[in-house]
Design a protein around this motif. Structure first.
Motif, short mmCIF file in Angstrom:
data_model
loop_
_atom_site.label_atom_id
_atom_site.label_comp_id
_atom_site.label_asym_id
_atom_site.label_seq_id
_atom_site.Cartn_x
_atom_site.Cartn_y
_atom_site.Cartn_z
N LEU A 223 36.58 46.30 37.32
CA LEU A 223 37.79 45.92 38.04
C LEU A 223 37.50 45.67 39.52
O LEU A 223 38.03 44.74 40.12
CB LEU A 223 38.86 46.99 37.88
CG LEU A 223 39.48 47.11 36.48
CD1 LEU A 223 40.45 48.27 36.43
CD2 LEU A 223 40.17 45.83 36.09
N LYS A 224 36.65 46.50 40.11
CA LYS A 224 36.27 46.30 41.51
C LYS A 224 35.52 44.98 41.68
O LYS A 224 35.74 44.24 42.64
CB LYS A 224 35.40 47.45 42.01
CG LYS A 224 36.17 48.72 42.29
CD LYS A 224 35.25 49.77 42.86
CE LYS A 224 36.00 51.05 43.15
NZ LYS A 224 35.13 52.10 43.70
N PHE A 225 34.63 44.68 40.72
CA PHE A 225 33.88 43.44 40.78
C PHE A 225 34.82 42.24 40.64
O PHE A 225 34.69 41.25 41.38
CB PHE A 225 32.81 43.41 39.68
CG PHE A 225 31.97 42.18 39.68
CD1 PHE A 225 31.08 41.93 40.71
CD2 PHE A 225 32.07 41.26 38.65
CE1 PHE A 225 30.31 40.78 40.71
CE2 PHE A 225 31.31 40.12 38.64
CZ PHE A 225 30.42 39.87 39.68
N LEU A 226 35.77 42.30 39.73
CA LEU A 226 36.73 41.20 39.56
C LEU A 226 37.60 41.04 40.80
O LEU A 226 37.88 39.92 41.23
CB LEU A 226 37.60 41.44 38.33
CG LEU A 226 36.91 41.24 36.98
CD1 LEU A 226 37.85 41.62 35.84
CD2 LEU A 226 36.42 39.82 36.83
N ALA A 227 38.03 42.15 41.39
CA ALA A 227 38.82 42.08 42.61
C ALA A 227 38.00 41.45 43.74
O ALA A 227 38.51 40.63 44.52
CB ALA A 227 39.30 43.47 43.01
N PHE A 228 36.72 41.80 43.81
CA PHE A 228 35.83 41.23 44.83
C PHE A 228 35.70 39.72 44.62
O PHE A 228 35.76 38.95 45.59
CB PHE A 228 34.46 41.91 44.75
CG PHE A 228 33.43 41.30 45.65
CD1 PHE A 228 33.49 41.49 47.02
CD2 PHE A 228 32.40 40.54 45.13
CE1 PHE A 228 32.55 40.93 47.86
CE2 PHE A 228 31.46 39.97 45.96
CZ PHE A 228 31.52 40.17 47.32
N LEU A 229 35.54 39.28 43.38
CA LEU A 229 35.43 37.85 43.11
C LEU A 229 36.71 37.11 43.45
O LEU A 229 36.67 35.99 43.96
CB LEU A 229 35.08 37.62 41.63
CG LEU A 229 33.64 37.89 41.23
CD1 LEU A 229 33.46 37.63 39.75
CD2 LEU A 229 32.67 37.06 42.04
N ILE A 230 37.86 37.72 43.17
CA ILE A 230 39.14 37.08 43.49
C ILE A 230 39.30 36.93 45.00
O ILE A 230 39.70 35.87 45.50
CB ILE A 230 40.31 37.87 42.87
CG1 ILE A 230 40.27 37.72 41.35
CG2 ILE A 230 41.65 37.43 43.43
CD1 ILE A 230 41.25 38.62 40.61
#
Length: 44
Positions: free
Chosen positions: A5-12
């Motif tokens: 989730l942190k990685f996806l938030a970072f990508l967004i």
């Protein structure tokens, strides 16, 4: 799960920054050309 989730938030966030940067720095202006056409007016 939390790391994903942190990685996806970072990508967004990174994608949003990239989109804003492209909108400000990219050449998005349309090409302009002069168009002249005769117009008939029916005043009678």
């Amino acid at each position: 799960m939390i790391r994903l989730l942190k990685f996806l938030a970072f990508l967004i966030v990174l994608g949003g920054i990239g989109l804003v940067g492209y909108a400000y720095l990219g050449d998005l202006s349309p090409e302009q050309e002069e168009i002249s056409e005769p117009v008939e007016l029916d005043a009678g």
